[in-house]
Design a protein around this motif. Sequence first.
Motif, PDB file in Angstrom:
ATOM      1  N   ARG A  83       0.831  -1.210   0.000  1.00 40.98           N
ATOM      2  CA  ARG A  83       0.000   0.000   0.000  1.00 40.98           C
ATOM      3  C   ARG A  83       0.864   1.258   0.000  1.00 40.98           C
ATOM      4  NH1 ARG A  83      -3.215  -2.586   4.866  1.00 40.98           N
ATOM      5  NH2 ARG A  83      -4.761  -3.864   3.784  1.00 40.98           N
ATOM      6  N   ALA A  84       1.957   1.229   0.780  1.00 39.99           N
ATOM      7  CA  ALA A  84       2.812   2.410   0.895  1.00 39.99           C
ATOM      8  C   ALA A  84       3.543   2.695  -0.410  1.00 39.99           C
ATOM      9  CB  ALA A  84       3.821   2.220   2.029  1.00 39.99           C
ATOM     10  N   PHE A  85       4.042   1.648  -1.074  1.00 39.19           N
ATOM     11  CA  PHE A  85       4.714   1.844  -2.367  1.00 39.19           C
ATOM     12  C   PHE A  85       3.763   2.486  -3.367  1.00 39.19           C
ATOM     13  CE2 PHE A  85       8.406  -0.300  -1.020  1.00 39.19           C
ATOM     14  CZ  PHE A  85       9.357  -0.285  -2.038  1.00 39.19           C
ATOM     15  N   ALA A  86       2.518   2.005  -3.397  1.00 38.77           N
ATOM     16  CA  ALA A  86       1.545   2.562  -4.338  1.00 38.77           C
ATOM     17  C   ALA A  86       1.224   4.015  -3.997  1.00 38.77           C
ATOM     18  CB  ALA A  86       0.276   1.716  -4.325  1.00 38.77           C
ATOM     19  N   THR A 156      -4.030  -0.033   7.170  1.00 34.29           N
ATOM     20  CA  THR A 156      -5.356  -0.127   6.554  1.00 34.29           C
ATOM     21  C   THR A 156      -5.311   0.538   5.187  1.00 34.29           C
ATOM     22  OG1 THR A 156      -6.057   1.937   7.612  1.00 34.29           O
ATOM     23  CG2 THR A 156      -6.515  -0.130   8.785  1.00 34.29           C
ATOM     24  N   GLU A 157      -6.351   0.325   4.404  1.00 35.73           N
ATOM     25  CA  GLU A 157      -6.408   0.893   3.065  1.00 35.73           C
ATOM     26  C   GLU A 157      -6.400   2.423   3.132  1.00 35.73           C
ATOM     27  OE1 GLU A 157      -6.269  -0.345   0.110  1.00 35.73           O
ATOM     28  OE2 GLU A 157      -6.407  -2.488   0.546  1.00 35.73           O
ATOM     29  N   PRO A 158      -5.595   3.093   2.297  1.00 37.24           N
ATOM     30  CA  PRO A 158      -5.619   4.563   2.247  1.00 37.24           C
ATOM     31  C   PRO A 158      -6.993   5.061   1.812  1.00 37.24           C
ATOM     32  CG  PRO A 158      -3.686   3.671   1.110  1.00 37.24           C
ATOM     33  CD  PRO A 158      -4.593   2.508   1.388  1.00 37.24           C
ATOM     34  N   ASP A 159      -7.271   6.300   2.144  1.00 35.36           N
ATOM     35  CA  ASP A 159      -8.588   6.853   1.816  1.00 35.36           C
ATOM     36  C   ASP A 159      -8.618   7.509   0.437  1.00 35.36           C
ATOM     37  OD1 ASP A 159      -7.031   9.042   2.293  1.00 35.36           O
ATOM     38  OD2 ASP A 159      -8.220   9.829   3.972  1.00 35.36           O
ATOM     39  N   ARG A 160      -7.542   7.389  -0.310  1.00 41.14           N
ATOM     40  CA  ARG A 160      -7.560   7.914  -1.681  1.00 41.14           C
ATOM     41  C   ARG A 160      -6.736   6.998  -2.579  1.00 41.14           C
ATOM     42  NH1 ARG A 160      -3.978  13.474  -1.119  1.00 41.14           N
ATOM     43  NH2 ARG A 160      -2.145  12.559  -0.098  1.00 41.14           N
ATOM     44  N   ASP A 161      -7.005   7.089  -3.875  1.00 38.96           N
ATOM     45  CA  ASP A 161      -6.326   6.235  -4.842  1.00 38.96           C
ATOM     46  C   ASP A 161      -4.868   6.649  -5.011  1.00 38.96           C
ATOM     47  OD1 ASP A 161      -8.646   4.821  -5.320  1.00 38.96           O
ATOM     48  OD2 ASP A 161      -9.267   6.129  -6.979  1.00 38.96           O
ATOM     49  N   PRO A 162      -3.999   5.694  -5.371  1.00 44.50           N
ATOM     50  CA  PRO A 162      -2.586   6.041  -5.614  1.00 44.50           C
ATOM     51  C   PRO A 162      -2.447   6.918  -6.850  1.00 44.50           C
ATOM     52  CG  PRO A 162      -3.023   3.765  -6.238  1.00 44.50           C
ATOM     53  CD  PRO A 162      -4.256   4.254  -5.550  1.00 44.50           C
ATOM     54  N   PRO A 163      -1.334   7.624  -6.978  1.00 46.28           N
ATOM     55  CA  PRO A 163      -1.159   8.530  -8.116  1.00 46.28           C
ATOM     56  C   PRO A 163      -1.096   7.828  -9.469  1.00 46.28           C
ATOM     57  CG  PRO A 163       0.844   8.405  -6.778  1.00 46.28           C
ATOM     58  CD  PRO A 163      -0.225   7.720  -6.016  1.00 46.28           C
ATOM     59  N   ARG A 164      -0.681   6.576  -9.489  1.00 50.19           N
ATOM     60  CA  ARG A 164      -0.630   5.834 -10.756  1.00 50.19           C
ATOM     61  C   ARG A 164      -1.781   4.831 -10.792  1.00 50.19           C
ATOM     62  NH1 ARG A 164       4.436   6.549 -13.307  1.00 50.19           N
ATOM     63  NH2 ARG A 164       5.929   7.508 -11.880  1.00 50.19           N
ATOM     64  N   VAL A 165      -2.494   4.799 -11.906  1.00 53.34           N
ATOM     65  CA  VAL A 165      -3.647   3.907 -11.999  1.00 53.34           C
ATOM     66  C   VAL A 165      -3.223   2.438 -11.994  1.00 53.34           C
ATOM     67  CG1 VAL A 165      -5.074   5.595 -13.184  1.00 53.34           C
ATOM     68  CG2 VAL A 165      -3.638   4.056 -14.527  1.00 53.34           C
ATOM     69  N   ASP A 166      -1.978   2.151 -12.416  1.00 51.00           N
ATOM     70  CA  ASP A 166      -1.519   0.770 -12.461  1.00 51.00           C
ATOM     71  C   ASP A 166      -0.637   0.407 -11.274  1.00 51.00           C
ATOM     72  OD1 ASP A 166       0.660   2.326 -13.121  1.00 51.00           O
ATOM     73  OD2 ASP A 166       1.153   1.253 -14.969  1.00 51.00           O
ATOM     74  N   ALA A 167      -0.582   1.268 -10.251  1.00 50.21           N
ATOM     75  CA  ALA A 167       0.318   1.043  -9.125  1.00 50.21           C
ATOM     76  C   ALA A 167       0.013  -0.262  -8.405  1.00 50.21           C
ATOM     77  CB  ALA A 167       0.257   2.217  -8.151  1.00 50.21           C
ATOM     78  N   LEU A 168      -1.252  -0.539  -8.149  1.00 51.35           N
ATOM     79  CA  LEU A 168      -1.607  -1.747  -7.405  1.00 51.35           C
ATOM     80  C   LEU A 168      -1.246  -3.012  -8.171  1.00 51.35           C
ATOM     81  CD1 LEU A 168      -5.011  -0.678  -5.823  1.00 51.35           C
ATOM     82  CD2 LEU A 168      -2.754  -0.789  -4.739  1.00 51.35           C
TER      83      LEU A 168
END
Length: 282
Positions: A83-86, A156-168
Motif C-alpha cells: 500500500r505504501a509503495f503505491a 489499513t487501506e488509504p482513503d484515496r487512490d494512488p497517483p498511478r492507476v496501475d500502481a496496485l
Amino acid sequence: MDAHVNGSLVPVPDSPATSAAAHLRDGLGLTGTKVACGTGVCGACTVLVDGSPTVSCLLPADRLAGRTVTTVEGLGGEHPVQRAFAAHDGLQCGFCTPGFVVEASVFVDTWRAEHGDTRPGREEIADALAGHLCRCGAYEGIFAAVAAACEGGFDTEPDRDPPRVDALDKVTGRARYSGDQAPPGTWEGVVVRSVLPHARVRAVRTADPATPLIDLLPPDRTVRYVGQAIAAVAAPTPEQARAAAAAVTVDYDPRPAVAEVDAARAPGAPLVHPTRAERADA
C-alpha cells in the motif's frame, strides 16, 4: 519433491539445471518474480525462502524442495509495504518493484517487531535494500514508502487512490510485461556481449550454422565497453539458448583502452569515438 509456494503444495524440478526464478515464472505462472540481470545483482527476482529474502535467479529450483516460498503474489496486496509503495509512488515502470516490495516487507515486519511503530533512518532503509536497483530512479518514493510503512501509516487501506492507476498491479505482481508473455512455440533469446573494453570485431561465428544469429554491432564493428551487445542467438528453450550463446566465437582485434578519467584526458590517449572532424568528413 514438493515445496509450499504461497500456501500451496507444488512439485519442484529434481534437477539443478532450472533456476528457482524460471520454475516460479514458467512452471507455476508466478510472473511477478522478475528476471532482469540474471546474475543476482539487481534484486528484481527476490522471493522469500523460509522467510528469508533470496535472489531466485541464482537458486537452483531443486533447492526449493521441502521449503516455504513466498513471492510478491503471496503477499496478497494486503501488506503495508505494498500500500505504501503505491501511495508514495515508489515505482515508475514497476519492473523491479516486486523485488523491492518482497525485501521491504521483511524489513518492515522486523523493524516494527523490534522498534514499534517508529520511523527508521534513511541509512537503515538503504542498508536493508542495498541489493536492489531501480533503473527508473524512484528511490525517493521508495524511501518514503518504507519509512511510512514502518510507522504504521498503511496498516489499513488509504482513503484515496494512488497517483498511478496501475500502481496496485505493479506492487502485487499482477502487471504483465512483454517478457511475461510466452505463447506456445516461443523461442528464448540470449545476447552475446563483449568481454573486452575496446576492440574491433572481425567476425562472429556460431558453433552450429543452423543457430539463428542477429548481428547487434554498430556500423564500424567496434565495441567500446565490456558488456556491449555483439549478437543475439535464439533456441527453443532457455537452456539451449544459453548453450548456443556460450558456443559463439567472437574474433576480436583489440584496441587500446583506458579506465580512468585522467588517463583518458591525457595527450595521446586512445580515442573511443571518432573525432568531430573525422565525423564531419565521413
